[in-house]
Design a protein around this motif. Sequence first.
Motif, PDB file in Angstrom:
ATOM      1  N   SER A  36     -15.618 -10.960   4.367  1.00  0.00           N
ATOM      2  CA  SER A  36     -16.438 -12.155   4.384  1.00  0.00           C
ATOM      3  C   SER A  36     -16.962 -12.368   5.788  1.00  0.00           C
ATOM      4  O   SER A  36     -16.250 -12.170   6.759  1.00  0.00           O
ATOM      5  CB  SER A  36     -15.620 -13.369   3.949  1.00  0.00           C
ATOM      6  N   ALA A  37     -18.199 -12.785   5.874  1.00  0.00           N
ATOM      7  CA  ALA A  37     -18.744 -13.058   7.193  1.00  0.00           C
ATOM      8  C   ALA A  37     -18.118 -14.294   7.805  1.00  0.00           C
ATOM      9  O   ALA A  37     -18.145 -14.488   9.005  1.00  0.00           O
ATOM     10  CB  ALA A  37     -20.263 -13.242   7.086  1.00  0.00           C
ATOM     11  N   GLN A  38     -17.552 -15.147   6.949  1.00  0.00           N
ATOM     12  CA  GLN A  38     -17.042 -16.412   7.463  1.00  0.00           C
ATOM     13  C   GLN A  38     -15.543 -16.394   7.754  1.00  0.00           C
ATOM     14  O   GLN A  38     -15.036 -17.309   8.354  1.00  0.00           O
ATOM     15  CB  GLN A  38     -17.317 -17.544   6.456  1.00  0.00           C
ATOM     16  N   SER A  39     -14.859 -15.393   7.282  1.00  0.00           N
ATOM     17  CA  SER A  39     -13.409 -15.454   7.457  1.00  0.00           C
ATOM     18  C   SER A  39     -12.875 -14.185   8.101  1.00  0.00           C
ATOM     19  O   SER A  39     -13.498 -13.147   8.067  1.00  0.00           O
ATOM     20  CB  SER A  39     -12.729 -15.673   6.107  1.00  0.00           C
ATOM     21  N   SER A  40     -11.742 -14.315   8.659  1.00  0.00           N
ATOM     22  CA  SER A  40     -11.065 -13.160   9.238  1.00  0.00           C
ATOM     23  C   SER A  40      -9.702 -13.031   8.578  1.00  0.00           C
ATOM     24  O   SER A  40      -9.108 -14.013   8.175  1.00  0.00           O
ATOM     25  CB  SER A  40     -10.896 -13.354  10.737  1.00  0.00           C
ATOM     26  N   TYR A  41      -9.177 -11.870   8.487  1.00  0.00           N
ATOM     27  CA  TYR A  41      -7.993 -11.629   7.683  1.00  0.00           C
ATOM     28  C   TYR A  41      -7.372 -10.333   8.157  1.00  0.00           C
ATOM     29  O   TYR A  41      -8.012  -9.517   8.810  1.00  0.00           O
ATOM     30  CB  TYR A  41      -8.386 -11.505   6.198  1.00  0.00           C
ATOM     31  N   GLU A  42      -6.114 -10.186   7.792  1.00  0.00           N
ATOM     32  CA  GLU A  42      -5.436  -8.985   8.240  1.00  0.00           C
ATOM     33  C   GLU A  42      -5.562  -7.867   7.223  1.00  0.00           C
ATOM     34  O   GLU A  42      -5.859  -8.101   6.059  1.00  0.00           O
ATOM     35  CB  GLU A  42      -3.952  -9.277   8.498  1.00  0.00           C
ATOM     36  N   GLN A  43      -5.314  -6.657   7.700  1.00  0.00           N
ATOM     37  CA  GLN A  43      -5.267  -5.485   6.856  1.00  0.00           C
ATOM     38  C   GLN A  43      -3.809  -5.118   6.635  1.00  0.00           C
ATOM     39  O   GLN A  43      -2.980  -5.232   7.527  1.00  0.00           O
ATOM     40  CB  GLN A  43      -6.016  -4.326   7.520  1.00  0.00           C
ATOM     41  N   TYR A  44      -3.519  -4.676   5.438  1.00  0.00           N
ATOM     42  CA  TYR A  44      -2.155  -4.288   5.069  1.00  0.00           C
ATOM     43  C   TYR A  44      -2.106  -2.769   5.026  1.00  0.00           C
ATOM     44  O   TYR A  44      -2.869  -2.147   4.283  1.00  0.00           O
ATOM     45  CB  TYR A  44      -1.784  -4.872   3.702  1.00  0.00           C
ATOM     46  N   PHE A  45      -1.197  -2.202   5.790  1.00  0.00           N
ATOM     47  CA  PHE A  45      -1.173  -0.761   5.971  1.00  0.00           C
ATOM     48  C   PHE A  45      -0.145  -0.079   5.081  1.00  0.00           C
ATOM     49  O   PHE A  45       0.928  -0.623   4.802  1.00  0.00           O
ATOM     50  CB  PHE A  45      -0.850  -0.414   7.430  1.00  0.00           C
ATOM     51  N   GLY A  46      -0.482   1.125   4.680  1.00  0.00           N
ATOM     52  CA  GLY A  46       0.469   1.999   4.032  1.00  0.00           C
ATOM     53  C   GLY A  46       1.310   2.732   5.065  1.00  0.00           C
ATOM     54  O   GLY A  46       1.044   2.630   6.265  1.00  0.00           O
ATOM     55  N   PRO A  47       2.293   3.502   4.611  1.00  0.00           N
ATOM     56  CA  PRO A  47       3.213   4.196   5.517  1.00  0.00           C
ATOM     57  C   PRO A  47       2.605   5.417   6.191  1.00  0.00           C
ATOM     58  O   PRO A  47       3.189   5.974   7.104  1.00  0.00           O
ATOM     59  CB  PRO A  47       4.378   4.587   4.617  1.00  0.00           C
ATOM     60  N   GLY A  48       1.435   5.838   5.724  1.00  0.00           N
ATOM     61  CA  GLY A  48       0.756   6.952   6.367  1.00  0.00           C
ATOM     62  C   GLY A  48       1.169   8.310   5.828  1.00  0.00           C
ATOM     63  O   GLY A  48       2.206   8.467   5.176  1.00  0.00           O
ATOM     64  N   THR A  49       0.312   9.285   6.091  1.00  0.00           N
ATOM     65  CA  THR A  49       0.601  10.691   5.817  1.00  0.00           C
ATOM     66  C   THR A  49       0.533  11.438   7.131  1.00  0.00           C
ATOM     67  O   THR A  49      -0.491  11.392   7.820  1.00  0.00           O
ATOM     68  CB  THR A  49      -0.426  11.303   4.836  1.00  0.00           C
ATOM     69  N   VAL A 102       0.855  -1.184   0.000  1.00  0.00           N
ATOM     70  CA  VAL A 102       0.000   0.000   0.000  1.00  0.00           C
ATOM     71  C   VAL A 102       0.897   1.241   0.000  1.00  0.00           C
ATOM     72  O   VAL A 102       1.853   1.309   0.777  1.00  0.00           O
ATOM     73  CB  VAL A 102      -0.919   0.006   1.232  1.00  0.00           C
ATOM     74  N   SER A 103       0.594   2.177  -0.875  1.00  0.00           N
ATOM     75  CA  SER A 103       1.373   3.412  -0.878  1.00  0.00           C
ATOM     76  C   SER A 103       0.467   4.594  -0.577  1.00  0.00           C
ATOM     77  O   SER A 103      -0.738   4.573  -0.902  1.00  0.00           O
ATOM     78  CB  SER A 103       2.099   3.611  -2.210  1.00  0.00           C
ATOM     79  N   GLN A 104       1.033   5.604   0.041  1.00  0.00           N
ATOM     80  CA  GLN A 104       0.284   6.806   0.389  1.00  0.00           C
ATOM     81  C   GLN A 104       1.129   8.024   0.046  1.00  0.00           C
ATOM     82  O   GLN A 104       2.352   8.005   0.135  1.00  0.00           O
ATOM     83  CB  GLN A 104      -0.049   6.833   1.886  1.00  0.00           C
ATOM     84  N   SER A 105       0.427   9.081  -0.328  1.00  0.00           N
ATOM     85  CA  SER A 105       1.127  10.330  -0.606  1.00  0.00           C
ATOM     86  C   SER A 105       0.258  11.516  -0.228  1.00  0.00           C
ATOM     87  O   SER A 105      -0.975  11.427  -0.265  1.00  0.00           O
ATOM     88  CB  SER A 105       1.511  10.409  -2.089  1.00  0.00           C
ATOM     89  N   PRO A 106       0.882  12.625   0.189  1.00  0.00           N
ATOM     90  CA  PRO A 106       2.308  12.746   0.481  1.00  0.00           C
ATOM     91  C   PRO A 106       2.648  12.034   1.791  1.00  0.00           C
ATOM     92  O   PRO A 106       1.754  11.644   2.527  1.00  0.00           O
ATOM     93  CB  PRO A 106       2.492  14.254   0.607  1.00  0.00           C
ATOM     94  N   SER A 107       3.917  11.887   2.079  1.00  0.00           N
ATOM     95  CA  SER A 107       4.292  11.266   3.346  1.00  0.00           C
ATOM     96  C   SER A 107       4.145  12.266   4.493  1.00  0.00           C
ATOM     97  O   SER A 107       3.840  11.887   5.624  1.00  0.00           O
ATOM     98  CB  SER A 107       5.719  10.722   3.288  1.00  0.00           C
ATOM     99  N   ASN A 108       4.384  13.515   4.175  1.00  0.00           N
ATOM    100  CA  ASN A 108       4.216  14.582   5.159  1.00  0.00           C
ATOM    101  C   ASN A 108       3.523  15.765   4.486  1.00  0.00           C
ATOM    102  O   ASN A 108       3.807  16.070   3.323  1.00  0.00           O
ATOM    103  CB  ASN A 108       5.564  15.053   5.716  1.00  0.00           C
TER     104      ASN A 108
END
Lengths: 111, 117
Positions: free
Chosen positions: B99-112, B4-10
Amino acid sequence: EDKVVQSPLSLVVHEGDTVTLNCSYEVTNFRSLLWYKQEKKAPTFLFMLTSSGIEKKSGRLSSILDKKELFSILNITATQTGDSAVYLCAVRGHSNYQLIWGAGTKLIIKP
Amino acid sequence: GAGVSQSPSNKVTEKGKDVELRCDPISGHTALYWYRQSLGQGLEFLIYFQGNSAPDKSGLPSDRFSAERTGGSVSTLTIQRTQQEDSAVYLCASSPRTSAQSSYEQYFGPGTRLTVT
C-alpha cells in the motif's frame, strides 16, 4: 543511489553491557525504517519506525528515529547471550514494496 | 497458521546444474519477495510478486535466474547452469499487502543454503 549504512559492522561485549547499534540512510522519499534480528537464517521483525523522536520499546530493546539527521539507533540494555545475532536495518523509500537493506551489525555477547 | 516455509533447507549442486528453490508463503499474503544473502552481507533483493505477477524483476542478477508464482501462493526460484558465485542463502519473505499509505513488515522463511561446487 539509495543506501543504508550500519555501524559498527561487528561488536563484541560482555553479558550485562548496554549496546547501541547505528543505521544511517540516504533514501528518496523515506517512508519507514525497520529493524530485524537474524540469528541463523530467517530475519525476525523487531521494530518499524516512521516518525522522528518517538521511541519504540520492547523489553530490553528500544529504537528511535531521527529523520532530520537521517539515522536510527537500536539500544539493547542488560545484554544476554541470546541477544547474539546479526541486526539488520532496512528502509522503505519511494517504492511501495522494496526495502533497502544495510549490511548488518554482527553482535556477539560473551558470558 | 504456519509461517513462511522454504525447501530444501540445504542444497549442494555441481556447477552447471539447474536448481529449483521453493517458497510457501503465509496463507493470504499477497506479496512475496526473494532475496539472496552472501556470507557476511546484507540482503540483496531479487524479485517481488504481487499475486501471480512480478512487477519488479530488476534484482535478478542474470538471465539464468527466473521465478514464478502460481495460484497466488507457492513460488519457485530457478537458477539454470549454476555458477560458484550463486552460492548463498536464498530467503523468501511474504507480507499481507502493499500500500502506498502504509508500511509493514515482511515475514521471512528459514532460507535455502545453496552451495555450488
